[in-house]
Scaffold this motif. Structure first.
Motif, PDB file in Angstrom:
ATOM      1  N   GLU A 121       5.122  17.599   6.008  1.00 41.21           N
ATOM      2  CA  GLU A 121       6.409  17.608   5.314  1.00 41.21           C
ATOM      3  C   GLU A 121       7.163  18.875   5.686  1.00 41.21           C
ATOM      4  N   VAL A 122       8.443  18.734   6.003  1.00 41.57           N
ATOM      5  CA  VAL A 122       9.271  19.844   6.462  1.00 41.57           C
ATOM      6  C   VAL A 122      10.464  20.030   5.537  1.00 41.57           C
ATOM      7  N   ALA A 123      10.746  21.285   5.227  1.00 36.47           N
ATOM      8  CA  ALA A 123      11.995  21.641   4.549  1.00 36.47           C
ATOM      9  C   ALA A 123      12.736  22.609   5.442  1.00 36.47           C
ATOM     10  N   VAL A 124      14.035  22.413   5.574  1.00 35.64           N
ATOM     11  CA  VAL A 124      14.853  23.303   6.395  1.00 35.64           C
ATOM     12  C   VAL A 124      15.969  23.905   5.557  1.00 35.64           C
ATOM     13  N   LEU A 125      16.317  25.124   5.910  1.00 33.01           N
ATOM     14  CA  LEU A 125      17.470  25.793   5.314  1.00 33.01           C
ATOM     15  C   LEU A 125      18.606  25.703   6.306  1.00 33.01           C
ATOM     16  N   ASP A 126      19.671  25.043   5.922  1.00 32.22           N
ATOM     17  CA  ASP A 126      20.830  24.921   6.800  1.00 32.22           C
ATOM     18  C   ASP A 126      21.945  24.208   6.037  1.00 32.22           C
ATOM     19  N   ALA A 127      23.003  23.887   6.746  1.00 32.01           N
ATOM     20  CA  ALA A 127      24.141  23.185   6.153  1.00 32.01           C
ATOM     21  C   ALA A 127      23.866  21.680   6.112  1.00 32.01           C
ATOM     22  N   LYS A 128      24.622  20.983   5.269  1.00 37.87           N
ATOM     23  CA  LYS A 128      24.533  19.518   5.201  1.00 37.87           C
ATOM     24  C   LYS A 128      24.809  18.917   6.563  1.00 37.87           C
ATOM     25  N   GLY A 129      24.116  17.818   6.857  1.00 34.72           N
ATOM     26  CA  GLY A 129      24.363  17.096   8.097  1.00 34.72           C
ATOM     27  C   GLY A 129      23.635  17.678   9.298  1.00 34.72           C
ATOM     28  N   THR A 130      22.791  18.651   9.077  1.00 34.63           N
ATOM     29  CA  THR A 130      22.063  19.279  10.166  1.00 34.63           C
ATOM     30  C   THR A 130      21.120  18.279  10.836  1.00 34.63           C
ATOM     31  N   SER A 131      20.832  18.514  12.106  1.00 30.66           N
ATOM     32  CA  SER A 131      20.018  17.582  12.894  1.00 30.66           C
ATOM     33  C   SER A 131      18.636  17.354  12.288  1.00 30.66           C
ATOM     34  N   ALA A 132      17.974  18.417  11.845  1.00 29.93           N
ATOM     35  CA  ALA A 132      16.620  18.276  11.283  1.00 29.93           C
ATOM     36  C   ALA A 132      16.640  17.426  10.015  1.00 29.93           C
ATOM     37  N   MET A 148       0.831  -1.172   0.000  1.00 35.72           N
ATOM     38  CA  MET A 148       0.000   0.000   0.000  1.00 35.72           C
ATOM     39  C   MET A 148       0.882   1.244   0.000  1.00 35.72           C
ATOM     40  N   ASN A 149       0.656   2.166  -0.921  1.00 35.35           N
ATOM     41  CA  ASN A 149       1.432   3.395  -0.997  1.00 35.35           C
ATOM     42  C   ASN A 149       0.885   4.435  -0.027  1.00 35.35           C
ATOM     43  N   LYS A 150       1.791   5.014   0.719  1.00 33.71           N
ATOM     44  CA  LYS A 150       1.391   6.061   1.649  1.00 33.71           C
ATOM     45  C   LYS A 150       1.184   7.358   0.867  1.00 33.71           C
ATOM     46  N   LYS A 151       0.064   8.016   1.107  1.00 35.88           N
ATOM     47  CA  LYS A 151      -0.256   9.288   0.461  1.00 35.88           C
ATOM     48  C   LYS A 151       0.716  10.360   0.953  1.00 35.88           C
ATOM     49  N   LYS A 152       1.247  11.135   0.034  1.00 35.16           N
ATOM     50  CA  LYS A 152       2.172  12.207   0.396  1.00 35.16           C
ATOM     51  C   LYS A 152       1.402  13.310   1.121  1.00 35.16           C
ATOM     52  N   SER A 153       2.016  13.846   2.166  1.00 38.77           N
ATOM     53  CA  SER A 153       1.380  14.880   2.972  1.00 38.77           C
ATOM     54  C   SER A 153       1.078  16.122   2.142  1.00 38.77           C
ATOM     55  N   THR A 154      -0.070  16.713   2.409  1.00 40.57           N
ATOM     56  CA  THR A 154      -0.406  17.983   1.763  1.00 40.57           C
ATOM     57  C   THR A 154      -0.041  19.148   2.668  1.00 40.57           C
ATOM     58  N   GLN A 155       0.229  18.858   3.930  1.00 41.38           N
ATOM     59  CA  GLN A 155       0.657  19.912   4.843  1.00 41.38           C
ATOM     60  C   GLN A 155       2.166  20.018   4.815  1.00 41.38           C
ATOM     61  N   LYS A 156       2.630  21.272   4.741  1.00 40.43           N
ATOM     62  CA  LYS A 156       4.072  21.507   4.639  1.00 40.43           C
ATOM     63  C   LYS A 156       4.443  22.711   5.492  1.00 40.43           C
ATOM     64  N   ILE A 157       5.699  22.749   5.900  1.00 39.19           N
ATOM     65  CA  ILE A 157       6.237  23.897   6.625  1.00 39.19           C
ATOM     66  C   ILE A 157       7.705  24.050   6.256  1.00 39.19           C
ATOM     67  N   ALA A 158       8.133  25.287   6.118  1.00 38.12           N
ATOM     68  CA  ALA A 158       9.537  25.590   5.828  1.00 38.12           C
ATOM     69  C   ALA A 158      10.144  26.245   7.060  1.00 38.12           C
ATOM     70  N   ILE A 159      11.324  25.789   7.445  1.00 38.05           N
ATOM     71  CA  ILE A 159      11.982  26.291   8.651  1.00 38.05           C
ATOM     72  C   ILE A 159      13.362  26.822   8.289  1.00 38.05           C
ATOM     73  N   VAL A 160      13.616  28.053   8.665  1.00 39.73           N
ATOM     74  CA  VAL A 160      14.948  28.632   8.485  1.00 39.73           C
ATOM     75  C   VAL A 160      15.774  28.180   9.685  1.00 39.73           C
ATOM     76  N   GLY A 161      16.646  27.232   9.451  1.00 40.38           N
ATOM     77  CA  GLY A 161      17.463  26.638  10.502  1.00 40.38           C
ATOM     78  C   GLY A 161      17.083  25.185  10.702  1.00 40.38           C
ATOM     79  N   GLY A 162      18.076  24.347  10.892  1.00 40.15           N
ATOM     80  CA  GLY A 162      17.804  22.923  11.035  1.00 40.15           C
ATOM     81  C   GLY A 162      18.579  22.279  12.160  1.00 40.15           C
ATOM     82  N   GLY A 163      18.869  23.050  13.196  1.00 39.66           N
ATOM     83  CA  GLY A 163      19.612  22.522  14.333  1.00 39.66           C
ATOM     84  C   GLY A 163      18.741  21.719  15.274  1.00 39.66           C
TER      85      GLY A 163
END
Length: 173
Positions: free
Chosen positions: A32-43, A1-16
């Motif tokens: 679904e979350v997108a973060v702006l930060d460097a590679k390897g960030t915790s988020a 069974m394929n999981k439906k992709k979330s329609t709710q999203k949030i963008a966060i400046v910072g991913g610590g």
């Protein structure tokens, strides 16, 4: 069974660490979350989509906003971000929390203290120091010493120094 992709999203400046905790909460809520930060960030390690860049870079913040568009609110995990970019996004119809006008106040500790004082919220005595002469005058006035704080960029005690005398900064008495 394929999981439906979330329609709710949030963008966060910072991913610590806070970004990681936000990502963990978002996982439980199917956001679904997108973060702006460097590679390897915790988020990112916790599952956030990574938009690689510096949180105080105007263009990088705009690039983060492009990831999900105006359908996703944008927030921050730390206040040392490109506030002007967030204001531009808000002016263009993006939802930005907290309001960039509030961020402008809290990102400059001198502006913040003046704002609080103007609104009759108690704060410790403070003065802007523009020169060594100002500092020497204040050291004479505050005989037990003072705490010198950077206006911008301080965090969790960083950017603060206790000064007991002029010699603490290599200044002459």
């Amino acid at each position: 069974m394929n999981k439906k992709k979330s329609t709710q999203k949030i963008a966060i400046v910072g991913g610590g660490q806070l970004g990681m905790m936000l990502q963990q909460a978002a996982n439980a809520l199917d956001i679904e979350v997108a973060v702006l930060d460097a590679k390897g960030t915790s988020a990112h390690q916790a599952g956030a989509v990574l938009v690689e860049g510096r949180i105080n870079d105007f263009d990088a913040v705009l690039k983060l906003a492009d990831k999900f568009g105006k359908d996703a609110p944008i927030t921050i995990e730390v206040e040392h971000v490109a506030v002007d970019a967030l204001q531009k996004l808000k002016d263009e119809g993006f939802t930005v929390y907290p309001d960039p006008k509030t961020l402008h106040i809290i990102t400059d500790k001198y502006v913040q203290k003046n704002y609080l004082k103007k609104h009759k919220i108690p704060v410790a005595d403070f003065e802007e120091i523009k020169s060594h002469k100002d500092l020497q005058r204040l050291l004479k006035m505050w005989k037990d010493g003072l705490v010198l704080k950077t206006k911008k960029g301080g965090f969790d005690g960083r950017g603060n120094v206790v000064i007991k005398s002029s010699s603490d900064l290599g200044l002459q008495k």
